[in-house]
Each structure stands twice: as structure tokens, then as C-alpha cells.
Write a protein that holds these residues in place. Structure first.
Motif, short mmCIF file in Angstrom:
data_model
loop_
_atom_site.label_atom_id
_atom_site.label_comp_id
_atom_site.label_asym_id
_atom_site.label_seq_id
_atom_site.Cartn_x
_atom_site.Cartn_y
_atom_site.Cartn_z
N LYS A 210 0.83 -1.21 0.00
CA LYS A 210 0.00 0.00 0.00
C LYS A 210 0.87 1.26 0.00
O LYS A 210 0.43 2.32 -0.46
CB LYS A 210 -0.92 0.01 1.22
CG LYS A 210 -2.04 -1.03 1.15
CD LYS A 210 -2.84 -1.07 2.44
CE LYS A 210 -3.92 -2.15 2.39
NZ LYS A 210 -4.62 -2.29 3.69
N GLY A 211 2.08 1.13 0.51
CA GLY A 211 3.00 2.27 0.53
C GLY A 211 3.76 2.45 -0.77
O GLY A 211 4.61 3.35 -0.87
N GLY A 212 3.48 1.60 -1.75
CA GLY A 212 4.08 1.81 -3.07
C GLY A 212 5.14 0.81 -3.48
O GLY A 212 5.71 0.92 -4.58
N VAL A 213 5.46 -0.16 -2.63
CA VAL A 213 6.42 -1.19 -3.02
C VAL A 213 5.73 -2.15 -4.00
O VAL A 213 4.63 -2.64 -3.73
CB VAL A 213 6.95 -1.98 -1.80
CG1 VAL A 213 7.86 -3.12 -2.25
CG2 VAL A 213 7.69 -1.05 -0.85
N ARG A 214 6.35 -2.40 -5.12
CA ARG A 214 5.80 -3.31 -6.13
C ARG A 214 6.44 -4.69 -5.95
O ARG A 214 7.66 -4.82 -5.86
CB ARG A 214 6.09 -2.78 -7.53
CG ARG A 214 5.64 -3.69 -8.66
CD ARG A 214 5.81 -3.00 -10.02
NE ARG A 214 5.56 -3.92 -11.11
CZ ARG A 214 6.50 -4.47 -11.89
NH1 ARG A 214 7.79 -4.14 -11.68
NH2 ARG A 214 6.19 -5.30 -12.85
N PHE A 215 5.60 -5.72 -5.89
CA PHE A 215 6.09 -7.09 -5.72
C PHE A 215 5.91 -7.87 -7.02
O PHE A 215 4.82 -7.85 -7.62
CB PHE A 215 5.33 -7.80 -4.60
CG PHE A 215 5.69 -7.31 -3.22
CD1 PHE A 215 6.80 -7.82 -2.56
CD2 PHE A 215 4.94 -6.33 -2.60
CE1 PHE A 215 7.14 -7.36 -1.30
CE2 PHE A 215 5.27 -5.86 -1.33
CZ PHE A 215 6.38 -6.39 -0.68
N VAL A 216 6.96 -8.53 -7.46
CA VAL A 216 6.91 -9.46 -8.59
C VAL A 216 7.22 -10.84 -8.01
O VAL A 216 8.39 -11.16 -7.74
CB VAL A 216 7.91 -9.08 -9.70
CG1 VAL A 216 7.85 -10.09 -10.85
CG2 VAL A 216 7.63 -7.67 -10.20
N LEU A 217 6.19 -11.65 -7.79
CA LEU A 217 6.34 -12.94 -7.12
C LEU A 217 6.37 -14.08 -8.13
O LEU A 217 6.15 -13.88 -9.33
CB LEU A 217 5.21 -13.12 -6.11
CG LEU A 217 5.11 -12.00 -5.05
CD1 LEU A 217 3.89 -12.19 -4.16
CD2 LEU A 217 6.39 -11.91 -4.22
N ASN A 218 6.66 -15.28 -7.62
CA ASN A 218 6.82 -16.46 -8.49
C ASN A 218 7.83 -16.18 -9.60
O ASN A 218 7.65 -16.60 -10.75
CB ASN A 218 5.48 -16.87 -9.11
CG ASN A 218 4.52 -17.44 -8.08
OD1 ASN A 218 4.89 -18.33 -7.30
ND2 ASN A 218 3.31 -16.91 -8.03
N CYS A 219 8.88 -15.48 -9.25
CA CYS A 219 9.86 -15.03 -10.24
C CYS A 219 11.24 -15.61 -9.89
O CYS A 219 11.86 -15.17 -8.91
CB CYS A 219 9.93 -13.50 -10.27
SG CYS A 219 11.10 -12.84 -11.47
N ASN A 220 11.68 -16.58 -10.65
CA ASN A 220 13.00 -17.18 -10.47
C ASN A 220 13.99 -16.46 -11.36
O ASN A 220 13.89 -16.54 -12.60
CB ASN A 220 12.97 -18.66 -10.80
CG ASN A 220 12.60 -19.51 -9.61
OD1 ASN A 220 13.28 -19.50 -8.60
ND2 ASN A 220 11.50 -20.24 -9.74
N ILE A 221 14.95 -15.78 -10.74
CA ILE A 221 15.98 -15.09 -11.52
C ILE A 221 16.85 -16.15 -12.20
O ILE A 221 17.27 -17.13 -11.59
CB ILE A 221 16.84 -14.19 -10.63
CG1 ILE A 221 15.93 -13.27 -9.79
CG2 ILE A 221 17.81 -13.37 -11.47
CD1 ILE A 221 14.96 -12.45 -10.58
N GLY A 222 17.12 -15.94 -13.48
CA GLY A 222 17.86 -16.92 -14.26
C GLY A 222 16.94 -17.81 -15.07
O GLY A 222 17.39 -18.49 -15.99
N GLU A 223 15.63 -17.80 -14.72
CA GLU A 223 14.65 -18.58 -15.48
C GLU A 223 13.56 -17.64 -16.03
O GLU A 223 13.40 -17.50 -17.24
CB GLU A 223 14.02 -19.66 -14.60
CG GLU A 223 15.00 -20.71 -14.12
CD GLU A 223 14.36 -21.73 -13.20
OE1 GLU A 223 13.11 -21.78 -13.15
OE2 GLU A 223 15.10 -22.47 -12.52
N ASP A 224 12.81 -17.02 -15.12
CA ASP A 224 11.72 -16.13 -15.55
C ASP A 224 12.23 -14.76 -15.99
O ASP A 224 11.62 -14.11 -16.84
CB ASP A 224 10.70 -15.97 -14.41
CG ASP A 224 10.15 -17.31 -13.95
OD1 ASP A 224 9.66 -18.06 -14.80
OD2 ASP A 224 10.24 -17.60 -12.74
#
Length: 477
Positions: A210-224
Motif C-alpha cells: 500500500k505504501g508503493g512497493v511493487r512485488f513481482v512474485l513467483n519469479c525465479n531469476i535466471g529462469e523467468d
């Protein structure tokens, strides 16, 4: 003359919040300690001696202003106490629940050293912040002005989230990437609900979003997504992945079915607490119900595993640890709670091998403590001919965690690591050898405490702001 609200340790005894009976708490995953009532929180806070050199504060990784918010609590000024508490700690309600206070602030309390019993610092901290949430004092971040610069944070554990909070307060655009479907890292999926109920974590995640942090979940770095993509999208990147690779066991039979990793086991249990389906749990592989459980290890993760197994309905739960009780790394308070709940500890024992596939027993060898090593701890030695077999249907490996090989997984060979595989980063700032790339928490210091990750995240956010402000000044010239 105003009545002195403090220094009451000579006539008021230490009194922890009521702990639920062992038989009752074995049946659920709710927290085991009740909340302080207002009068009790004031009373226990009033025991603080307000000493000139507050060792509680100096032994807190965050250097929380503990004597100040204890005094404010004793005086009934709770909102001010909360403001002082959160000024140095991004998640005081979480630290109040899971910090090993017996090794940190409370263990170094001056009145504890004088024989009067420590101030119940953790319980008061928890009370202050829970009250703040109830009263609506905890609000989403509203920066004075928004900035155009953005920071990408890889890892939604305590270090990454602490950095995200501090950066958003400065108006920076923050995106947090995480491999799991919920933010929080080990606070969400590693720590059981009886130590940290999940709504406590999720409401913080909601507040950040709610304070403006954006979450990108289910995200594997190196794959997604590639690390290069994230690096190109942001003005700075903070690596806060933690350490998730479990240390392994050797010995005959160590690959048998039924020998499982602690994190897999705890994650499955926590997923069920959210109401999720979990194949490992539902199949029985990661479920201790009706089984003889042996946990190997002596740290806080091992304590989480044995106490989870009790709640799942294991027929017996035993913990093998190669040193004695006095030399175990886990919290003594957690050991006591586990014993009350029915866990049996087999001190000075270590696994030599395993029988059966699926596993049906642990070949155990007895140990004795020998000469101290370089750190001063006595080294365990095998007592020859002392082997015996401990029956087991599930064996849980809780031997600690190591870093994954991030340079290889992410295709970034220039990301320098230590000989232990942790990322090489500058002390306090977290700056790595890569321009604009920082690292914080366990991926730098190795498996450690949540409170240290918070400290690293906050320090790193300050360093990132120095970088962004320097770049802004150059651009303005």
C-alpha cells in the motif's frame, strides 16, 4: 515531586506473559505466549534500571533505543514508545516474537547480571507494536515527494523488505522480486506459526504494498527473468536472496527415501497453515503424523522442526545433537519449550548412517567433548564401539544452510563470491564489485538472524541513497 516510574527491579520480579500449557499448545500452531495486559507491560517496563551504559542496546544488532521505549511504556506513553521503537527497527513486532533475546538484549541486561532477572524486553516490544497496529498508528509509507529513480530488490525476506521500506520513505520507486508466491522469505515459509503467526507477516507485506512497493512474485531469476534485465531496468539492485541450500549428510544410506530437508518440511507445513495444497505434505512424505521422527541438528531450525512434528501428531520426536546442551547454537528458551511439549534430546550423538529404504533407522554414534577448536568450543569426538540404532520413519536434516551458486545460476560470473559461496560485499554498505549492485543479509554473512538481515537492509538503503543522491547532483550540474 513526581513518582519515580522506573528502577522497580528490586521489588518487582520478572514476569513473562502467560505461556499456554504444553498439552494445549501441542494441538495447534498458534503462538504459545499470551499478550501482556497494559498494566503488566507498564509493570515489567518499570523494572528497567535506566543504566548509564545500556548493554541491552549495544548488544542489539539494530541498537534499538530500548531503555527509552521501556520508560515511555512504564509512563503509559505507548504511541511515543512505538515511534521510538520503529525508528530503528522496520519490523519490531516480528523481532519481539522471534529474536533470541536470551542471547542478545535480555541476555546482557544489567539487572540480569546483578541477579534480579532480566527485563522482559522482547515481550514488551511485541506488546507495543501489536498495540500500535490495533490503534491504527502503523500506516503505509507516504514519502514527502516521489523520485524518478528505481531500485530492484531480489529477495522478499527481512533484509530485502527492510531496504524496500527505507527506500520508499525517501520516495524511491522500489520493485521486489521473489521466487515464492508470497513475500516474507523465511518469515513466511520457514518459521512456524507457533513462533510467528502468519497474519503478523502478511499485514507488513500489505502495508509495504500500500505504501508503493511493487512485488513481482513467483519469479525465479535466471529462469523467468535474467539478472541483466533487472540490472538494466533499475538505477541500483540489492541482492537479498538469503541462503536456501541445505547442508547434506554423508554416510551409508544417506540417500534413502524418508530423509528430508528441514526447509522442505517447514515450507510444506506453513503452506498448509495458509490453506494451500502441498503435494509433499498431502502424500505423507513431509507430514509427521503417526511417525517416529528424528531431527539432526542443534540450531533454531532444528527446534522449529521438532516442535512442528509434535504438532503434526508424531508418535515420537527425537533430536540428535553432537555437542551437549550448554554448547548448542539454538535458543535455550526454545529447547525448554520443546522439552515441555514432549521432544526428547539425545545430546552428544551424531548420525553415522541409515538403515532401510525407505529409512527405518539412524545408526547413531555417541560422542564426547574433546579439546577446544580455534573458536574456543570443545570439539566432539566419537566414542568407539558406542553405536546404536534409533528407529525412525522420517529423518529431518537441520544442519544449516549454504548459499546457492548465484554467479552460475544467474549467468553473472563477474559477481564475486567468498570461498564459502557468499557474495563479497562491503561492510555496512553492502556494495559489491559490480557498479550499482549491493547485497545484504544471509547471502553476505551466511545463515544468521532476522534482526541482522534487517540491520543490513537498513544500512544498505542508506548507501543506495548516497549513490542516488550523488547521481542526481551530477545530473543537475
Amino acid at each position: 515531586m513526581a513518582k519515580q516510574p522506573m528502577l522497580k527491579f528490586v521489588k518487582v520480579e520478572r514476569d513473562m506473559p502467560t505461556k499456554r500449557a504444553a498439552e494445549e499448545r501441542r494441538a495447534d500452531f498458534q503462538e504459545i505466549y499470551a499478550e501482556y495486559a497494559d498494566a503488566k507491560a507498564k509493570e515489567q517496563s518499570s523494572r528497567c534500571s535506566q543504566c548509564g551504559v545500556p548493554y541491552c542496546q549495544s548488544h542489539c544488532p539494530l541498537h534499538n533505543n530500548i531503555p527509552d521505549w521501556l520508560r515511555l511504556t512504564a509512563e503509559g506513553r505507548l504511541q511515543e514508545a512505538y515511534e521510538i521503537s520503529q525508528a530503528t527497527n522496520t519490523f519490531p513486532e516480528i523481532c519481539g516474537r522471534i529474536c533470541p533475546q536470551d542471547r542478545l538484549c535480555e541476555g546482557n541486561c544489567v539487572i540480569e547480571k546483578s541477579g534480579h532477572g532480566t527485563v522482559t524486553i522482547g515481550s514488551v516490544e511485541k506488546y507495543i507494536t501489536d498495540t500500535a497496529w490495533d490503534e491504527g498508528w502503523v500506516q503505509p509509507v507516504k514519502p514527502a515527494r516521489e523520485r524518478k529513480e528505481s531500485v530492484g530488490i531480489i529477495g522478499a525476506g527481512p533484509g530485502g523488505l527492510a531496504a524496500a521500506d527505507m527506500l520508499r520513505r525517501q520516495g524511491v520507486q522500489v520493485t521486489v522480486y521473489d521466487r515464492y508466491d508470497r513475500a516474507g522469505g523465511l518469515m513466511t515459509y520457514g518459521i512456524p506459526g507457533f513462533k510467528l503467526e502468519k497474519p503478523v507477516v502478511t499485514r507488513r507485506n500489505d502495508q509495504l504494498e500500500k505504501g508503493g512497493v511493487r512485488f513481482v512474485l513467483n519469479c525465479n531469476i535466471g529462469e523467468d527473468m535474467s539478472f541483466e534485465e533487472i540490472h538494466d531496468q533499475h538505477d541500483a539492485v540489492i541482492i537479498a536472496t538469503g541462503v536456501y541450500k541445505s547442508r547434506d549428510l554423508a554416510g551409508p544410506g544417506s540417500g534413502a527415501d524418508g530423509i528430508i530437508k528441514a526447509l522442505d518440511y517447514l515450507t510444506a507445513s506453513n503452506r498448509k497453515s495458509f490453506g494451500d495444497a502441498d503435494d509433499g505434505f498431502d502424500s505423507g512424505k513431509l507430514n509427521a503424523e503417526g511417525k517416529k521422527v528424528v531431527v539432526i541438528g542443534g540450531g533454531d531450525t532444528a527446534m522449529d522442526c521438532v516442535r512442528t512434528a509434535i504438532r503434526q501428531g508424531a508418535t515420537s520426536v527425537k533430536c540428535l545433537y553432537r555437542r551437549d546442551r550448554a554448547n548448542m547454537p539454538g535458543s535455550q528458551r526454545e529447547v525448554q519449550n520443546a522439552e515441555e511439549e514432549g521432544v526428547q534430546f539425545e545430546w552428544l550423538t551424531a548420525p553415522k548412517g541409515f538403515t532401510g529404504d525407505p529409512v527405518d533407522g539412524v545408526i547413531v554414534e555417541r560422542m564426547r567433548l574433546g579439546l577446544p577448536d580455534a573458536t574456543g568450543r570443545q570439539m566432539p569426538e566419537v566414542i568407539e564401539g558406542s553405536d546404536y540404532i534409533e528407529p525412525a520413519d522420517i529423518v529431518i536434516k537441520a544442519l544449516g544452510f549454504e548459499p546457492e551458486d548465484l554467479p552460475t545460476l544467474w549467468g553473472v560470473p563477474e559477481l564475486a563470491v567468498t570461498r564459502w559461496g557468499t557474495i563479497k560485499a562491503e561492510f555496512t554498505s553492502g556494495a559489491t564489485a559490480l557498479q550499482g549492485v549491493y547485497a545484504v543479509g544471509d547471502i553476505v554473512r551466511g545463515a544468521s538472524l532476522v534482526v541482522w538481515a534487517i540491520r543490513d537492509g537498513r544500512d544498505c538503503a542508506e548507501a543506495v541513497m548516497r549513490q542516488l543522491n550523488g547521481a542526481s547532483a551530477v545530473a543537475a550540474e
